[in-house]
Design a protein around this motif. Structure first.
Motif, PDB file in Angstrom:
ATOM      1  N   PHE A 160      -7.284 -34.202  -1.755  1.00  0.00           N
ATOM      2  CA  PHE A 160      -7.483 -34.700  -0.393  1.00  0.00           C
ATOM      3  C   PHE A 160      -6.663 -33.866   0.587  1.00  0.00           C
ATOM      4  O   PHE A 160      -5.491 -33.578   0.345  1.00  0.00           O
ATOM      5  CB  PHE A 160      -7.073 -36.167  -0.315  1.00  0.00           C
ATOM      6  CG  PHE A 160      -7.171 -36.752   1.062  1.00  0.00           C
ATOM      7  CD1 PHE A 160      -8.406 -36.996   1.644  1.00  0.00           C
ATOM      8  CD2 PHE A 160      -6.028 -37.058   1.773  1.00  0.00           C
ATOM      9  CE1 PHE A 160      -8.499 -37.528   2.922  1.00  0.00           C
ATOM     10  CE2 PHE A 160      -6.106 -37.597   3.047  1.00  0.00           C
ATOM     11  CZ  PHE A 160      -7.340 -37.832   3.618  1.00  0.00           C
ATOM     12  N   GLU A 184     -10.661 -34.299   5.709  1.00  0.00           N
ATOM     13  CA  GLU A 184     -10.941 -35.200   6.825  1.00  0.00           C
ATOM     14  C   GLU A 184     -10.466 -34.528   8.098  1.00  0.00           C
ATOM     15  O   GLU A 184      -9.326 -34.064   8.179  1.00  0.00           O
ATOM     16  CB  GLU A 184     -10.232 -36.541   6.646  1.00  0.00           C
ATOM     17  CG  GLU A 184     -10.856 -37.399   5.582  1.00  0.00           C
ATOM     18  CD  GLU A 184     -10.384 -38.833   5.611  1.00  0.00           C
ATOM     19  OE1 GLU A 184      -9.390 -39.145   6.304  1.00  0.00           O
ATOM     20  OE2 GLU A 184     -11.023 -39.657   4.937  1.00  0.00           O
ATOM     21  N   LYS A 239     -16.832 -32.733   1.684  1.00  0.00           N
ATOM     22  CA  LYS A 239     -16.537 -32.587   0.263  1.00  0.00           C
ATOM     23  C   LYS A 239     -16.988 -31.202  -0.143  1.00  0.00           C
ATOM     24  O   LYS A 239     -18.166 -30.862  -0.041  1.00  0.00           O
ATOM     25  CB  LYS A 239     -17.226 -33.660  -0.569  1.00  0.00           C
ATOM     26  CG  LYS A 239     -16.741 -33.688  -2.000  1.00  0.00           C
ATOM     27  CD  LYS A 239     -17.222 -34.927  -2.726  1.00  0.00           C
ATOM     28  CE  LYS A 239     -16.565 -35.013  -4.083  1.00  0.00           C
ATOM     29  NZ  LYS A 239     -16.998 -36.229  -4.784  1.00  0.00           N
ATOM     30  N   LEU A 253     -11.608 -32.777  -0.613  1.00  0.00           N
ATOM     31  CA  LEU A 253     -12.129 -33.692   0.403  1.00  0.00           C
ATOM     32  C   LEU A 253     -11.293 -33.488   1.657  1.00  0.00           C
ATOM     33  O   LEU A 253     -10.083 -33.731   1.648  1.00  0.00           O
ATOM     34  CB  LEU A 253     -12.054 -35.148  -0.050  1.00  0.00           C
ATOM     35  CG  LEU A 253     -12.553 -36.173   0.961  1.00  0.00           C
ATOM     36  CD1 LEU A 253     -14.040 -35.992   1.236  1.00  0.00           C
ATOM     37  CD2 LEU A 253     -12.266 -37.580   0.495  1.00  0.00           C
ATOM     38  N   VAL A 268     -13.956 -39.924  12.099  1.00  0.00           N
ATOM     39  CA  VAL A 268     -13.480 -38.886  11.173  1.00  0.00           C
ATOM     40  C   VAL A 268     -14.665 -38.293  10.414  1.00  0.00           C
ATOM     41  O   VAL A 268     -15.487 -39.015   9.863  1.00  0.00           O
ATOM     42  CB  VAL A 268     -12.459 -39.481  10.170  1.00  0.00           C
ATOM     43  CG1 VAL A 268     -12.020 -38.425   9.170  1.00  0.00           C
ATOM     44  CG2 VAL A 268     -11.266 -40.072  10.900  1.00  0.00           C
ATOM     45  N   ARG A 269     -14.726 -36.976  10.403  1.00  0.00           N
ATOM     46  CA  ARG A 269     -15.763 -36.286   9.634  1.00  0.00           C
ATOM     47  C   ARG A 269     -15.156 -35.895   8.290  1.00  0.00           C
ATOM     48  O   ARG A 269     -14.068 -35.323   8.244  1.00  0.00           O
ATOM     49  CB  ARG A 269     -16.246 -35.052  10.400  1.00  0.00           C
ATOM     50  CG  ARG A 269     -17.422 -34.366   9.741  1.00  0.00           C
ATOM     51  CD  ARG A 269     -18.038 -33.311  10.650  1.00  0.00           C
ATOM     52  NE  ARG A 269     -19.014 -33.942  11.537  1.00  0.00           N
ATOM     53  CZ  ARG A 269     -18.865 -34.145  12.835  1.00  0.00           C
ATOM     54  NH1 ARG A 269     -17.781 -33.773  13.448  1.00  0.00           N
ATOM     55  NH2 ARG A 269     -19.816 -34.710  13.552  1.00  0.00           N
ATOM     56  N   GLN A 270     -15.860 -36.232   7.209  1.00  0.00           N
ATOM     57  CA  GLN A 270     -15.406 -35.912   5.859  1.00  0.00           C
ATOM     58  C   GLN A 270     -16.284 -34.813   5.272  1.00  0.00           C
ATOM     59  O   GLN A 270     -17.503 -34.904   5.320  1.00  0.00           O
ATOM     60  CB  GLN A 270     -15.474 -37.131   4.941  1.00  0.00           C
ATOM     61  CG  GLN A 270     -14.494 -38.213   5.292  1.00  0.00           C
ATOM     62  CD  GLN A 270     -14.562 -39.376   4.309  1.00  0.00           C
ATOM     63  OE1 GLN A 270     -15.564 -39.587   3.639  1.00  0.00           O
ATOM     64  NE2 GLN A 270     -13.492 -40.133   4.250  1.00  0.00           N
ATOM     65  N   ARG A 323      -6.792 -34.617  10.298  1.00  0.00           N
ATOM     66  CA  ARG A 323      -7.074 -35.407  11.503  1.00  0.00           C
ATOM     67  C   ARG A 323      -6.054 -35.086  12.587  1.00  0.00           C
ATOM     68  O   ARG A 323      -4.873 -34.930  12.309  1.00  0.00           O
ATOM     69  CB  ARG A 323      -7.040 -36.905  11.176  1.00  0.00           C
ATOM     70  CG  ARG A 323      -8.172 -37.312  10.244  1.00  0.00           C
ATOM     71  CD  ARG A 323      -8.078 -38.741   9.845  1.00  0.00           C
ATOM     72  NE  ARG A 323      -6.939 -38.877   8.918  1.00  0.00           N
ATOM     73  CZ  ARG A 323      -6.495 -40.023   8.461  1.00  0.00           C
ATOM     74  NH1 ARG A 323      -7.057 -41.150   8.827  1.00  0.00           N
ATOM     75  NH2 ARG A 323      -5.466 -40.050   7.632  1.00  0.00           N
ATOM     76  N   ASP A 353      -5.801 -33.975   4.696  1.00  0.00           N
ATOM     77  CA  ASP A 353      -5.895 -34.709   5.956  1.00  0.00           C
ATOM     78  C   ASP A 353      -5.625 -33.764   7.125  1.00  0.00           C
ATOM     79  O   ASP A 353      -4.493 -33.318   7.319  1.00  0.00           O
ATOM     80  CB  ASP A 353      -4.883 -35.854   5.953  1.00  0.00           C
ATOM     81  CG  ASP A 353      -4.955 -36.721   7.197  1.00  0.00           C
ATOM     82  OD1 ASP A 353      -5.780 -36.439   8.092  1.00  0.00           O
ATOM     83  OD2 ASP A 353      -4.181 -37.694   7.268  1.00  0.00           O
TER      84      ASP A 353
END
Length: 75
Positions: free
Chosen positions: A7, A38, A72, A36, A68-70, A11, A9
């Protein structure tokens, strides 16, 4: 290949930081690993898919969760 998705982040960061940090992170990963990401920067919707295409990564999924756009991504 990693069993779990990593993950990242991003943001609150603005262009060009989300794509730069994503690219830097992917360079340290092994082929088949998944990331992933974000991001809230509107330009990430264009920049991250373009970076995946340029660098040969697979963009598995893109979705919005609230503001929030994710992304993958498979390395």
């Amino acid at each position: 290949m990693a069993e779990d998705t990593i993950f990242l982040d991003l943001r609150g960061l603005n262009c060009p930081l989300p794509v730069m940090k994503t690219r830097k992170h992917l360079k340290r990963m092994e082929k088949g690993d998944q990331l992933l990401v974000e991001a809230t920067d509107p330009m990430s919707a264009i920049d991250i898919p373009h970076m995946c295409q340029e660098d040969g990564h697979v963009l598995i999924d893109v979705k919005m969760v609230g503001d929030v756009r994710q992304f993958k991504i498979e390395c």
